[in-house]
Design a protein around this motif. Structure first.
Motif, PDB file in Angstrom:
ATOM      1  N   SER A 137      27.011 -11.856 -41.842  1.00  0.00           N
ATOM      2  CA  SER A 137      27.545 -11.282 -40.611  1.00  0.00           C
ATOM      3  C   SER A 137      26.720 -10.077 -40.166  1.00  0.00           C
ATOM      4  CB  SER A 137      29.005 -10.866 -40.826  1.00  0.00           C
ATOM      5  OG  SER A 137      29.522 -10.238 -39.678  1.00  0.00           O
ATOM      6  N   LYS A 138      26.324  -9.247 -41.105  1.00  0.00           N
ATOM      7  CA  LYS A 138      25.510  -8.069 -40.800  1.00  0.00           C
ATOM      8  C   LYS A 138      24.152  -8.480 -40.234  1.00  0.00           C
ATOM      9  CE  LYS A 138      23.691  -3.854 -42.945  1.00  0.00           C
ATOM     10  NZ  LYS A 138      23.626  -3.060 -44.208  1.00  0.00           N
ATOM     11  N   HIS A 139      23.561  -9.505 -40.825  1.00  0.00           N
ATOM     12  CA  HIS A 139      22.258  -9.983 -40.358  1.00  0.00           C
ATOM     13  C   HIS A 139      22.357 -10.523 -38.936  1.00  0.00           C
ATOM     14  CE1 HIS A 139      18.219 -11.605 -40.607  1.00  0.00           C
ATOM     15  NE2 HIS A 139      18.668 -12.779 -40.214  1.00  0.00           N
ATOM     16  N   GLN A 140      23.398 -11.285 -38.651  1.00  0.00           N
ATOM     17  CA  GLN A 140      23.582 -11.831 -37.305  1.00  0.00           C
ATOM     18  C   GLN A 140      23.782 -10.722 -36.279  1.00  0.00           C
ATOM     19  OE1 GLN A 140      26.903 -14.473 -37.870  1.00  0.00           O
ATOM     20  NE2 GLN A 140      25.668 -16.117 -38.777  1.00  0.00           N
ATOM     21  N   LYS A 141      24.540  -9.694 -36.654  1.00  0.00           N
ATOM     22  CA  LYS A 141      24.766  -8.566 -35.743  1.00  0.00           C
ATOM     23  C   LYS A 141      23.469  -7.807 -35.489  1.00  0.00           C
ATOM     24  CE  LYS A 141      27.598  -4.441 -35.036  1.00  0.00           C
ATOM     25  NZ  LYS A 141      28.672  -3.566 -35.589  1.00  0.00           N
ATOM     26  N   ILE A 142      22.666  -7.616 -36.510  1.00  0.00           N
ATOM     27  CA  ILE A 142      21.378  -6.917 -36.364  1.00  0.00           C
ATOM     28  C   ILE A 142      20.480  -7.670 -35.393  1.00  0.00           C
ATOM     29  CG2 ILE A 142      19.239  -6.362 -37.573  1.00  0.00           C
ATOM     30  CD1 ILE A 142      21.059  -5.773 -40.045  1.00  0.00           C
ATOM     31  N   GLU A 143      20.407  -8.995 -35.554  1.00  0.00           N
ATOM     32  CA  GLU A 143      19.576  -9.795 -34.653  1.00  0.00           C
ATOM     33  C   GLU A 143      20.068  -9.679 -33.216  1.00  0.00           C
ATOM     34  OE1 GLU A 143      19.677 -13.726 -36.344  1.00  0.00           O
ATOM     35  OE2 GLU A 143      17.737 -13.413 -37.330  1.00  0.00           O
ATOM     36  N   ARG A 144      21.397  -9.681 -33.028  1.00  0.00           N
ATOM     37  CA  ARG A 144      21.956  -9.563 -31.670  1.00  0.00           C
ATOM     38  C   ARG A 144      21.644  -8.186 -31.069  1.00  0.00           C
ATOM     39  NH1 ARG A 144      27.330 -12.187 -31.196  1.00  0.00           N
ATOM     40  NH2 ARG A 144      26.046 -13.827 -30.262  1.00  0.00           N
ATOM     41  N   ILE A 145      21.789  -7.128 -31.850  1.00  0.00           N
ATOM     42  CA  ILE A 145      21.493  -5.785 -31.363  1.00  0.00           C
ATOM     43  C   ILE A 145      20.030  -5.676 -30.942  1.00  0.00           C
ATOM     44  CG2 ILE A 145      21.284  -3.355 -32.041  1.00  0.00           C
ATOM     45  CD1 ILE A 145      23.757  -3.810 -33.825  1.00  0.00           C
ATOM     46  N   ASN A 146      19.145  -6.247 -31.743  1.00  0.00           N
ATOM     47  CA  ASN A 146      17.719  -6.237 -31.399  1.00  0.00           C
ATOM     48  C   ASN A 146      17.467  -6.943 -30.072  1.00  0.00           C
ATOM     49  OD1 ASN A 146      16.318  -4.778 -33.413  1.00  0.00           O
ATOM     50  ND2 ASN A 146      16.568  -6.467 -34.851  1.00  0.00           N
ATOM     51  N   ARG A 147      18.105  -8.101 -29.883  1.00  0.00           N
ATOM     52  CA  ARG A 147      17.918  -8.843 -28.637  1.00  0.00           C
ATOM     53  C   ARG A 147      18.445  -8.054 -27.441  1.00  0.00           C
ATOM     54  NH1 ARG A 147      19.888 -13.206 -31.727  1.00  0.00           N
ATOM     55  NH2 ARG A 147      21.893 -13.103 -30.638  1.00  0.00           N
ATOM     56  N   ILE A 148      19.600  -7.410 -27.610  1.00  0.00           N
ATOM     57  CA  ILE A 148      20.198  -6.642 -26.515  1.00  0.00           C
ATOM     58  C   ILE A 148      19.298  -5.473 -26.115  1.00  0.00           C
ATOM     59  CG2 ILE A 148      22.090  -5.049 -25.975  1.00  0.00           C
ATOM     60  CD1 ILE A 148      23.944  -6.946 -27.544  1.00  0.00           C
ATOM     61  N   ILE A 149      18.795  -4.751 -27.095  1.00  0.00           N
ATOM     62  CA  ILE A 149      17.935  -3.596 -26.799  1.00  0.00           C
ATOM     63  C   ILE A 149      16.640  -4.053 -26.155  1.00  0.00           C
ATOM     64  CG2 ILE A 149      16.583  -1.743 -27.867  1.00  0.00           C
ATOM     65  CD1 ILE A 149      18.881  -1.305 -29.767  1.00  0.00           C
ATOM     66  N   ASP A 150      16.067  -5.137 -26.659  1.00  0.00           N
ATOM     67  CA  ASP A 150      14.843  -5.664 -26.046  1.00  0.00           C
ATOM     68  C   ASP A 150      15.108  -6.102 -24.608  1.00  0.00           C
ATOM     69  OD1 ASP A 150      13.355  -5.221 -28.305  1.00  0.00           O
ATOM     70  OD2 ASP A 150      13.543  -7.257 -29.080  1.00  0.00           O
ATOM     71  N   TYR A 151      16.254  -6.722 -24.374  1.00  0.00           N
ATOM     72  CA  TYR A 151      16.620  -7.174 -23.023  1.00  0.00           C
ATOM     73  C   TYR A 151      16.648  -5.997 -22.064  1.00  0.00           C
ATOM     74  CZ  TYR A 151      19.430  -9.458 -19.350  1.00  0.00           C
ATOM     75  OH  TYR A 151      19.896  -9.968 -18.146  1.00  0.00           O
ATOM     76  N   ILE A 152      17.290  -4.916 -22.465  1.00  0.00           N
ATOM     77  CA  ILE A 152      17.397  -3.742 -21.595  1.00  0.00           C
ATOM     78  C   ILE A 152      16.046  -3.043 -21.447  1.00  0.00           C
ATOM     79  CG2 ILE A 152      18.470  -1.449 -21.368  1.00  0.00           C
ATOM     80  CD1 ILE A 152      20.954  -2.662 -22.725  1.00  0.00           C
ATOM     81  N   ASP A 153      15.299  -2.925 -22.533  1.00  0.00           N
ATOM     82  CA  ASP A 153      13.988  -2.263 -22.465  1.00  0.00           C
ATOM     83  C   ASP A 153      13.022  -2.999 -21.543  1.00  0.00           C
ATOM     84  OD1 ASP A 153      14.647  -0.163 -24.058  1.00  0.00           O
ATOM     85  OD2 ASP A 153      13.710  -0.932 -25.880  1.00  0.00           O
ATOM     86  N   ASN A 154      13.183  -4.300 -21.445  1.00  0.00           N
ATOM     87  CA  ASN A 154      12.300  -5.096 -20.591  1.00  0.00           C
ATOM     88  C   ASN A 154      12.758  -5.144 -19.138  1.00  0.00           C
ATOM     89  OD1 ASN A 154      10.563  -5.783 -22.724  1.00  0.00           O
ATOM     90  ND2 ASN A 154      11.814  -7.546 -23.293  1.00  0.00           N
ATOM     91  N   ARG A 155      13.981  -4.654 -18.864  1.00  0.00           N
ATOM     92  CA  ARG A 155      14.524  -4.764 -17.507  1.00  0.00           C
ATOM     93  C   ARG A 155      15.106  -3.463 -16.963  1.00  0.00           C
ATOM     94  NH1 ARG A 155      15.314  -9.296 -20.406  1.00  0.00           N
ATOM     95  NH2 ARG A 155      15.050 -11.346 -19.413  1.00  0.00           N
ATOM     96  N   TYR A 156      14.901  -2.347 -17.664  1.00  0.00           N
ATOM     97  CA  TYR A 156      15.542  -1.095 -17.247  1.00  0.00           C
ATOM     98  C   TYR A 156      15.117  -0.643 -15.858  1.00  0.00           C
ATOM     99  CZ  TYR A 156      11.155   1.348 -18.223  1.00  0.00           C
ATOM    100  OH  TYR A 156       9.847   1.757 -18.199  1.00  0.00           O
ATOM    101  N   MET A 157      13.936  -1.073 -15.403  1.00  0.00           N
ATOM    102  CA  MET A 157      13.451  -0.650 -14.084  1.00  0.00           C
ATOM    103  C   MET A 157      14.110  -1.442 -12.949  1.00  0.00           C
ATOM    104  SD  MET A 157      11.659  -3.090 -15.636  1.00  0.00           S
ATOM    105  CE  MET A 157      10.630  -2.092 -16.718  1.00  0.00           C
ATOM    106  N   ASP A 158      14.847  -2.489 -13.299  1.00  0.00           N
ATOM    107  CA  ASP A 158      15.528  -3.316 -12.301  1.00  0.00           C
ATOM    108  C   ASP A 158      17.041  -3.141 -12.430  1.00  0.00           C
ATOM    109  OD1 ASP A 158      13.047  -4.474 -11.486  1.00  0.00           O
ATOM    110  OD2 ASP A 158      13.133  -5.765 -13.260  1.00  0.00           O
TER     111      ASP A 158
END
Length: 313
Positions: free
Chosen positions: A169-190
Motif C-alpha cells: 500500500s505504501k509503495h502504491q501511494k508513493i507512485e501515485r504521489i510522484n505522478r501527481i507532483i510530476d503532473y502539476i510540475d509539467n502543467r503549472y504554467m497552464d
C-alpha cells in the motif's frame, strides 16, 4: 518529483551519503534511504502528514524511507543541516528486518534521554569527520559508527515492522504521489483543474482532495499556488523578466494574484523580494526547480565540523 537531494558528490561508501546543506527551503520530497538530520544552526519547520514539526539548533530528527517531507527555514536566514542518508540495503544481510522498519516519530528528543542524544551526536560527529577526512581504512571505522548509530536508534526510539500489505500500500501511494507532483510540475504554467487530475488517476475528486490534505497538508489549489510561487521566486532570482512576464509564465491569472501569494508567503511583494535579493549565496548554491539550498564542499564541511566541541554536546 525529485526523490533525492541534488548535491555535490561526496559518495564514498555504498548505500551511504553524508553532507552538510544550507537551505531556506526544500520542497516536498522523499528518498529511499533513512535520513538522520542534525540541525547545526537556525530554526526550521518540517511539514509532513498534515503536521508541522519545529526544530531549533542542536535538535536531531529522522525520516523513514519514502516518507514525503518539506523543510523550510523558520526565518529568512538559511539553516544548516548535517544529514546522514543510509539505505536499508546497507545492513539487510545482517539485519533483514530493517527493510520493513518504520520509526514512529521524526522527533528523537521525544524518546531519547539527554545522555542518549549526547552519545548519538558524538557518534554522528565522529562518523562525519572520518567520512570527510578519508584517512586510511576509514571505511571500516565509518561502518562501525553507522552500526552504532542505528543500534542507538533501534534501542531507544519507537519503531514497528510494516506488514506485507502495508508495504504494498505504501509503495502504491508513493507512485501515485510522484505522478501527481510530476503532473502539476509539467502543467503549472497552464490552468490546472482538480477534476482533470482526478480523471488521469482514475480517482474521485473527493478522494483526491483528501489525499492532498493528508499528503501535502493543504488543498489542491493551495498546493498549485505555492508551486507557482516557488517557480516565480526562482525566476525573480535568476532572470531579468518583469513581474508581469513572470506571473504569466508561472500560471498566475494576473500580477495582482502573484503579489497576493507573495504577501501571504513572505510578507513582501515580488518587486520588494527582488530588490532585497533575499537569496544571494555563494557560487556553490545549487538551484533545483523551486528548491533553494547549497551544499558545503569537503573543505568547508571539515572547517564547520572542527568548530564543534564533542565535550560540549
Amino acid at each position: 518529483m525529485k526523490q533525492e537531494y541534488e548535491q555535490i558528490d561526496h559518495a564514498q561508501l555504498q548505500d551511504v551519503q553524508l553532507f552538510i546543506v544550507g537551505l531556506t527551503y526544500r520542497s516536498l520530497h522523499m528518498h529511499r534511504e533513512f535520513e538522520i538530520c542534525w540541525l547545526l544552526s537556525g530554526e526550521t519547520v518540517v511539514t509532513m502528514n498534515r503536521q508541522s514539526h519545529h526544530f531549533q539548533a542542536g535538535d536531531l530528527f529522522v525520516f523513514n524511507p519514502w516518507q514525503p517531507h518539506e523543510i523550510q527555514a523558520a526565518a529568512e536566514e538559511e539553516v544548516v543541516i548535517l544529514s546522514l542518508q543510509v539505505s536499508p540495503n546497507f545492513c539487510k544481510r545482517m539485519y533483514p528486518t530493517i527493510q520493513a522498519v518504520e520509526f514512529d516519530s521524526i522527533e528523537l528528543s521525544s524518546s531519547l534521554t539527554p545522555n542518549q542524544i549526547k552519545n548519538l551526536k558524538q557518534q554522528f560527529l565522529q562518523l562525519s569527520k572520518r567520512y570527510f577526512r578519508r584517512e586510511p581504512y576509514f571505511e571500516f571505522s565509518c561502518f562501525a559508527d553507522i552500526y552504532i548509530i542505528f543500534s542507538i536508534l533501534l534501542s531507544c526510539h519507537p519503531w514497528r515492522v510494516l506488514s506485507e500489505v502495508e508495504k504494498r500500500s505504501k509503495h502504491q501511494k508513493i507512485e501515485r504521489i510522484n505522478r501527481i507532483i510530476d503532473y502539476i510540475d509539467n502543467r503549472y504554467m497552464d490552468k490546472i483543474l482538480l477534476g482533470d487530475l482526478a480523471e488521469s488517476e482514475g480517482l474521485s475528486m473527493a478522494y483526491l482532495s483528501h489525499l492532498f490534505m493528508d499528503t501535502f497538508n493543504q488543498s489542491f489549489q493551495q498546493y498549485v499556488a505555492v508551486r507557482r510561487f516557488e517557480k516565480a521566486r526562482l525566476m525573480l532570482d535568476q532572470t531579468s523578466l518583469n513581474i508581469t512576464e513572470i506571473s504569466l509564465s508561472c500560471g498566475f491569472s494576473d500580477p495582482r494574484y502573484m503579489t497576493k501569494i507573495f504577501m501571504k508567503q513572505l510578507g513582501i511583494s515580488p518587486s520588494e523580494y527582488r530588490k532585497k535579493g533575499l537569496w544571494k549565496l555563494s557560487r556553490q548554491t545549487t538551484y533545483e526547480s523551486d528548491t533553494q539550498q547549497r551544499f558545503f564542499t569537503v573543505s568547508d564541511t571539515l572547517t564547520f565540523l572542527n568548530r564543534i566541541d564533542p565535550k560540549k554536546l
